[in-house]
Scaffold this active site. Structure first.
Site, PDB file in Angstrom:
ATOM      1  N   SER A  17      -5.126 -24.334   9.403  1.00 50.24           N
ATOM      2  CA  SER A  17      -4.092 -23.710  10.225  1.00 50.24           C
ATOM      3  C   SER A  17      -4.656 -22.966  11.425  1.00 50.24           C
ATOM      4  O   SER A  17      -3.930 -22.706  12.392  1.00 50.24           O
ATOM      5  CB  SER A  17      -3.245 -22.756   9.378  1.00 50.24           C
ATOM      6  OG  SER A  17      -4.049 -21.737   8.819  1.00 50.24           O
ATOM      7  N   SER A 135     -20.288 -24.340   4.746  1.00 50.70           N
ATOM      8  CA  SER A 135     -21.048 -23.218   4.221  1.00 50.70           C
ATOM      9  C   SER A 135     -21.211 -22.189   5.339  1.00 50.70           C
ATOM     10  O   SER A 135     -20.262 -21.903   6.070  1.00 50.70           O
ATOM     11  CB  SER A 135     -22.397 -23.709   3.681  1.00 50.70           C
ATOM     12  OG  SER A 135     -23.165 -22.642   3.161  1.00 50.70           O
ATOM     13  N   TYR A 149     -19.191 -12.659  -0.161  1.00 54.00           N
ATOM     14  CA  TYR A 149     -19.034 -13.811   0.732  1.00 54.00           C
ATOM     15  C   TYR A 149     -20.334 -14.602   0.768  1.00 54.00           C
ATOM     16  O   TYR A 149     -20.334 -15.833   0.620  1.00 54.00           O
ATOM     17  CB  TYR A 149     -18.649 -13.333   2.126  1.00 54.00           C
ATOM     18  CG  TYR A 149     -18.500 -14.452   3.134  1.00 54.00           C
ATOM     19  CD1 TYR A 149     -17.366 -15.265   3.136  1.00 54.00           C
ATOM     20  CD2 TYR A 149     -19.480 -14.695   4.084  1.00 54.00           C
ATOM     21  CE1 TYR A 149     -17.221 -16.286   4.055  1.00 54.00           C
ATOM     22  CE2 TYR A 149     -19.348 -15.714   5.012  1.00 54.00           C
ATOM     23  CZ  TYR A 149     -18.218 -16.507   4.993  1.00 54.00           C
ATOM     24  OH  TYR A 149     -18.082 -17.527   5.904  1.00 54.00           O
ATOM     25  N   LYS A 153     -21.222 -18.511  -0.644  1.00 55.65           N
ATOM     26  CA  LYS A 153     -21.818 -19.564   0.171  1.00 55.65           C
ATOM     27  C   LYS A 153     -23.167 -20.019  -0.404  1.00 55.65           C
ATOM     28  O   LYS A 153     -23.511 -21.205  -0.314  1.00 55.65           O
ATOM     29  CB  LYS A 153     -21.992 -19.086   1.616  1.00 55.65           C
ATOM     30  CG  LYS A 153     -20.674 -18.798   2.330  1.00 55.65           C
ATOM     31  CD  LYS A 153     -19.752 -20.026   2.368  1.00 55.65           C
ATOM     32  CE  LYS A 153     -18.496 -19.778   3.180  1.00 55.65           C
ATOM     33  NZ  LYS A 153     -17.601 -20.957   3.224  1.00 55.65           N
TER      34      LYS A 153
END
Length: 272
Positions: A17, A135, A149, A153
């Site tokens: 989006s 990633s 976060y 990853k």
């Protein structure tokens, strides 16, 4: 593999989006693929030329399965998947609750697993498919005050490399795209840990402001999209595709002595 391989092929891009996901979906559509982009609320998303937006919540098994089933019914087999959906969570490790950490992984990591597992069986049977998993440089670098976060990853990196070895003999590849700071709305769509401890406030605020500045002056998301296109269409793709400034960071991580690298990180993040 020539770029024309996208002709008459179907691509799925999650989190399309806005930002990087939107740019990827638009470029793949421009290059000839039939592209389905996902959003939790596609009605509120700005339309993308040539891209069909569908509802998908990557944290929900039924939502993922239903969206994939809908795409296959409309367009046939899915040939390319870009696992892009995710968000950033900021806060010191001590400030981050287990619930917040679980939600971060539910979206950034387990969301990729859900989508992959929904699409992979047909790819395996067809003998062809490509996954491009978005990633980050913090998949191989530390990210103070964005530890969950970064951890999500890092998990993405180990998962994708292992998956690639498992499925390569079926004509399927799983590839890593590793952007550095990229102009996007991740700092606005991200979340902050609810707990705030005064002992971390000065360094946390300095680092988060530096992160916002890095995003504002970061790479163009089109560069990430072009890298995804290269990975999806390469005849012999490599596993990792650092993007923009990430190329230099990847080399520094590999070749700098550990002590020098550690000092450089602390200097960069003003941790001394």
């Amino acid at each position: 593999m020539p770029a024309s391989i996208l002709k008459n092929k179907t691509a799925l891009v999650t989190g399309a989006s806005s930002g990087i996901g939107r740019e990827i979906a638009q470029l793949l559509a421009e290059r000839g693929a039939r592209v389905f982009g996902t959003a939790r609320n596609p009605q509120s998303a700005t339309p993308i030329p040539g891209v069909e937006m569908i509802a998908m919540d990557v944290t929900d098994d039924a939502s993922v399965a239903g969206a994939v089933r809908s795409i296959v019914q409309k367009a046939g087999p899915i040939h390319f998947v870009v696992n892009n959906a995710g968000y950033g969570l900021t806060g010191a490790v001590e400030e981050t609750s287990l619930a917040e950490a679980r939600q971060q992984f539910e979206t950034n990591f387990f969301g990729t697993l859900r989508v992959t597992n929904a699409v992979l069986p047909e790819m395996r049977r067809a003998g062809f498919g490509r996954f491009a998993n978005i990633s980050s440089v913090v998949g191989f670098l530390p990210a103070p005050f964005m530890s969950m976060y970064s951890a999500s990853k890092h998990a993405m990196e180990g998962y994708t490399e292992s998956l690639d070895h498992e499925v390569r003999r079926f004509g399927v590849r799983a590839l890593l795209i590793e952007p550095s700071f990229t102009k996007s709305n991740i700092s606005h769509s991200g979340k902050d840990a609810e707990l705030r401890l005064d002992d971390y406030s000065v360094q946390r605020d300095l680092i988060l402001q530096a992160t916002r500045n890095g995003i504002a002056t970061g790479d163009d998301p089109r560069l990430v999209a072009e890298t995804v296109f290269t990975a999806l269409t390469a005849s012999s793709p490599r596993l990792r595709y650092p993007v923009g400034k990430g190329v230099t960071l990847s080399r520094l991580r590999r070749f700098l002595p550990a002590g020098v690298f550690d000092r450089a990180i602390r200097k960069q993040f003003q941790l001394n």
